[in-house]
Structure formats: C-alpha cells, structure tokens
Design a protein around this motif. Structure first.
Motif, PDB file in Angstrom:
ATOM      1  N   SER A  16       0.829  -1.205   0.000  1.00  0.00           N
ATOM      2  CA  SER A  16       0.000   0.000   0.000  1.00  0.00           C
ATOM      3  C   SER A  16       0.864   1.256   0.000  1.00  0.00           C
ATOM      4  CB  SER A  16      -0.922   0.015   1.227  1.00  0.00           C
ATOM      5  OG  SER A  16      -1.774  -1.106   1.215  1.00  0.00           O
ATOM      6  N   PHE A  17       1.894   1.259   0.827  1.00  0.00           N
ATOM      7  CA  PHE A  17       2.782   2.432   0.878  1.00  0.00           C
ATOM      8  C   PHE A  17       3.515   2.620  -0.449  1.00  0.00           C
ATOM      9  CE2 PHE A  17       2.884   4.653   4.961  1.00  0.00           C
ATOM     10  CZ  PHE A  17       1.998   3.866   5.687  1.00  0.00           C
ATOM     11  N   GLU A  18       3.860   1.520  -1.130  1.00  0.00           N
ATOM     12  CA  GLU A  18       4.481   1.629  -2.464  1.00  0.00           C
ATOM     13  C   GLU A  18       3.529   2.304  -3.440  1.00  0.00           C
ATOM     14  OE1 GLU A  18       7.031  -2.538  -2.121  1.00  0.00           O
ATOM     15  OE2 GLU A  18       5.615  -2.268  -3.786  1.00  0.00           O
ATOM     16  N   GLU A  23       1.727   6.978  -6.599  1.00  0.00           N
ATOM     17  CA  GLU A  23       0.669   7.891  -7.018  1.00  0.00           C
ATOM     18  C   GLU A  23       0.938   9.338  -6.604  1.00  0.00           C
ATOM     19  OE1 GLU A  23      -3.352   6.533  -6.682  1.00  0.00           O
ATOM     20  OE2 GLU A  23      -2.801   4.489  -7.223  1.00  0.00           O
ATOM     21  N   LEU A  24       1.784   9.506  -5.600  1.00  0.00           N
ATOM     22  CA  LEU A  24       2.181  10.876  -5.239  1.00  0.00           C
ATOM     23  C   LEU A  24       3.124  11.454  -6.288  1.00  0.00           C
ATOM     24  CD1 LEU A  24       2.642  10.580  -1.361  1.00  0.00           C
ATOM     25  CD2 LEU A  24       1.053  12.129  -2.531  1.00  0.00           C
ATOM     26  N   GLY A  25       3.693  10.569  -7.127  1.00  0.00           N
ATOM     27  CA  GLY A  25       4.496  10.990  -8.271  1.00  0.00           C
ATOM     28  C   GLY A  25       5.672  11.847  -7.861  1.00  0.00           C
ATOM     29  N   GLU A  26       5.742  13.033  -8.404  1.00  0.00           N
ATOM     30  CA  GLU A  26       6.914  13.881  -8.155  1.00  0.00           C
ATOM     31  C   GLU A  26       6.785  14.719  -6.883  1.00  0.00           C
ATOM     32  OE1 GLU A  26       7.737  16.037 -11.720  1.00  0.00           O
ATOM     33  OE2 GLU A  26       8.021  14.193 -12.877  1.00  0.00           O
ATOM     34  N   ARG A  27       5.635  14.616  -6.207  1.00  0.00           N
ATOM     35  CA  ARG A  27       5.491  15.332  -4.935  1.00  0.00           C
ATOM     36  C   ARG A  27       6.541  14.827  -3.953  1.00  0.00           C
ATOM     37  NH1 ARG A  27       0.710  17.814  -3.142  1.00  0.00           N
ATOM     38  NH2 ARG A  27       2.082  18.184  -1.380  1.00  0.00           N
ATOM     39  N   THR A  28       7.240  15.734  -3.328  1.00  0.00           N
ATOM     40  CA  THR A  28       8.157  15.283  -2.276  1.00  0.00           C
ATOM     41  C   THR A  28       7.834  16.002  -0.973  1.00  0.00           C
ATOM     42  OG1 THR A  28       9.754  16.963  -2.921  1.00  0.00           O
ATOM     43  CG2 THR A  28      10.077  14.742  -3.822  1.00  0.00           C
ATOM     44  N   PHE A  29       8.241  15.389   0.110  1.00  0.00           N
ATOM     45  CA  PHE A  29       7.974  15.919   1.446  1.00  0.00           C
ATOM     46  C   PHE A  29       9.263  15.832   2.256  1.00  0.00           C
ATOM     47  CE2 PHE A  29       4.199  14.058  -0.329  1.00  0.00           C
ATOM     48  CZ  PHE A  29       3.234  15.038  -0.118  1.00  0.00           C
ATOM     49  N   PRO A  30       9.432  16.700   3.260  1.00  0.00           N
ATOM     50  CA  PRO A  30      10.592  16.557   4.139  1.00  0.00           C
ATOM     51  C   PRO A  30      10.651  15.132   4.699  1.00  0.00           C
ATOM     52  CG  PRO A  30       9.457  18.621   4.589  1.00  0.00           C
ATOM     53  CD  PRO A  30       8.599  17.857   3.611  1.00  0.00           C
TER      54      PRO A  30
END
Lengths: 211, 211
Positions: A16-18, A23-30
């Motif tokens: 699920s996390f994969e 699906e978050l694609g190029e979104r990145t987070f700290p």
C-alpha cells in the motif's frame, strides 16, 4: 478469490505504501514528514491530505524527542485512543489517555455549560505531564488548548489538530496554526477524524520503534 | 473565540446536517438511505460518499428490522466498535462484538496461515446469532464472509462493506455486491474506514432510537 484471504497484513501495508508513493508521483515531502503524510493517506485513501497537512517548523523532531522521553498522548475520543498502537507507545514509556467518558469530566462540563472535550483538556492540563494532544473530533478541544496555552497553564509537546466537520472546525484549526511557539500538525479545512489523529500518532511512534 | 467553546455538540450536529443537506443541493436519496449517506459525510467531510455508497434493495429496512429484534453487530476493529453508540444499541437489545484481539483468534489465524480478520469472522459464524457485520478495515473479512455465505454457514442480516485501502479492497467489496441474497451497504472504491463503518451503524440505530 481464496488467495485474497491469505495475504499477510504486513505485506499489504508495505505494498500500500508503495502504491501511495507511486501515485504521489513527483510530490516530495521533508524526510520525517513523508511517513506521516503517507500513513494518513493509507488510513483514508484520500490524497487531499498531501496538500492539507501542515507542520510547524521542527514539529516532527520535537514530537519524536518527547516520545523518546516517555511523553503521553491525550485524545478527544475513545475511538482515537483505540486506534493508537499502545503496545508500541508503551515500549517508549508512554501511554494514551482519553478523559471523555470520565464521570468527573461529564459533571464539570454540565456545571460550567461547556463540552466534555473542554473539561477533558482541563483535566489533561491538571495532570502536569508531558503531553501530545491528538484531537480528531472536537473543535472545542482545540479552542480550549489555545486558551490554556495563552494562560500559560499548559505547554503541549505537539498538538495534532485534525477534527472533522462543518461547524467551528476550520477556525479552531487556524487558531492552533496561529500559535507562535507550539509545535503542531494540522489538517487544514474540514477533513480529519479520530482515524487521522491515530494515524499521525502511529506514524510518529513507528519512526522510533520500527527501525 | 471564547464563544466557540460554548456551542453544544447537539446543536453542532444539527447545524452540520443542515449544511450537508444544503451542499448536496438537488441530489436526493431514498428516505431511509439519506440519513446514512449524510452521517457518513458528517463523519468524513467527504461528499464523494454521496456517489460511492451503494445499497442492495431493501437493505436498510432489513437491517432496521434485525436491529429491532436485538441483532448484534460484529466489527473487524476495536476502533469501529469504539465508535458505535453502544448505549443506544443496548436499548434495542443488541451489543457489539469485536474478536480481533482475542487470543483464540490470534492462535487460529497463526495456525491456519490466515489473518485475524478471517478467524474473527469464523468465530462470529460459530456464535449462531443474528448479526450485522461492520467491516471498515480488512478486505479479508469480506472475502471470508463471502465464503461462509457460499458454504451456507452464515446468513448476515446486513454486511457493511467499507474497508479502506489500496490492496484487495476494491475486489473484496465487489464480491459482496455480487451476492444475490445478502443485504449490503458498500462504499465502492478505495475509501472507507472504521469511522465510516461506525457512522453507518449509528445512522441505522438512530433511525430507531431518535424518533
């Protein structure tokens, strides 16, 4: 469909996390915020949280430090308490409190014409312990925390401000965001819930216990 | 902001339902399904449920009849159990069971290489009681219910099929929808959760207790 009932929950969670990451694609987070955003999406299947979750500077580091030192968690619903991994939290020396169903809280709320959520926050303040507040239901709990902080009666290690709803919810969250010195994780807007509050707690706890 | 902490929860709930009704606009729902759709939106602030919730013909009437006759509710999480109004349910003669944390369930699951959710459904079948199943987490619980129904070992009064997630969730829900004679309320797609399952239970219970 027989095979569906034989997949292990741990494998399902990893897969699920994969999918969420894909699906978050190029979104990145700290680095330390990413597991929190992803676990909330895992809990809700709602990618809006990628945009609505806001973190005060250093909130995660401060919360992890508090948890390492045995901070407790106070929830505003027994449902939220129920969703937190209490065994993992106990391994860090912490425990979860919810005062909503306590008789003294009901009496105090009735006597002062307020909500049990408000009386619960007062009771938490009186404990004098290091606390993380996980508010997934009652905007009045957030308003009361704001007041207690202004009065210098409480110094939360973190406020998880994620009540859900249509009345008073949005302003109560903005009130927490307006606090200059209190670490917070808030889901802006109407969405949230006790499940979201519990997911954020677990995402924090697992950063310390699942290494 | 002081006044925010003095609005009574019952007033907030009533006003919230008015807002939801307003925002649903011209969308209409069958009389007995409307309170369920609205309570799920109230719990999630997510209007997608207006489209994703599907009801088998007569599902609500059958569930209300069962609840009137003291049917119990079986959940697949303690969080779901925690969110159900057990006092209101008890006034109808019913109670809520969750077997997920039972030792015999853990042992059976380990011995047969399956999930605790599957072993929980087996334990519920063995009770021989009239049951409504409220599944907000484990697709394997829905798959096992499907199998038990096919084998004639269980006859649920209603299946609330609202697990949330990314793996196996969608097909497990479609499996329940494929059953010809089992009443169901299903949230199609990935979304759902223990909070949604509890909201649907409460919406049913309140149709009988809040007249």
């Amino acid at each position: 469909m027989k095979e569906l009932s034989q997949v292990l929950p741990s494998e399902i969670e990893a897969r699920s996390f994969e999918i969420i990451t894909e699906e978050l694609g190029e979104r990145t987070f700290p680095e330390k915020e990413a597991p929190i955003v992803k676990r909330v999406i895992h809990t809700t299947a709602d990618f809006e949280y990628a945009d609505s979750l806001v973190f005060s500077p250093g909130a995660v580091d401060k919360a992890l430090e508090a948890l390492k030192n045995g901070a407790c968690i106070v929830t505003d619903t027994n449902m939220g308490k129920s969703g937190i991994n209490k065994r993992a939290l106990a391994s860090l020396g912490g425990e979860v409190y919810c005062f909503m169903a306590d008789e003294d809280v009901a009496k105090k709320a009735a006597a002062s014409g307020t909500t049990r959520a408000v009386a619960s926050m007062d009771k938490a303040a009186e404990m004098g312990k290091d606390c993380i507040f996980a508010v997934g239901n009652a905007p009045t709990a957030l308003v009361r925390l704001y007041e207690l902080i202004q009065e210098g009666k409480i110094h939360p290690k973190l406020i998880i401000g994620v009540p859900v709803g249509f009345v008073n919810v949005v302003p109560s969250k903005e009130l927490i965001i307006s606090l200059p010195d209190t670490p917070y994780i808030v889901a802006r807007g109407r969405k949230g819930g006790s499940n979201v509050a519990a997911a954020i707690c677990n995402a924090l706890i697992y950063q310390l216990t699942r290494k």
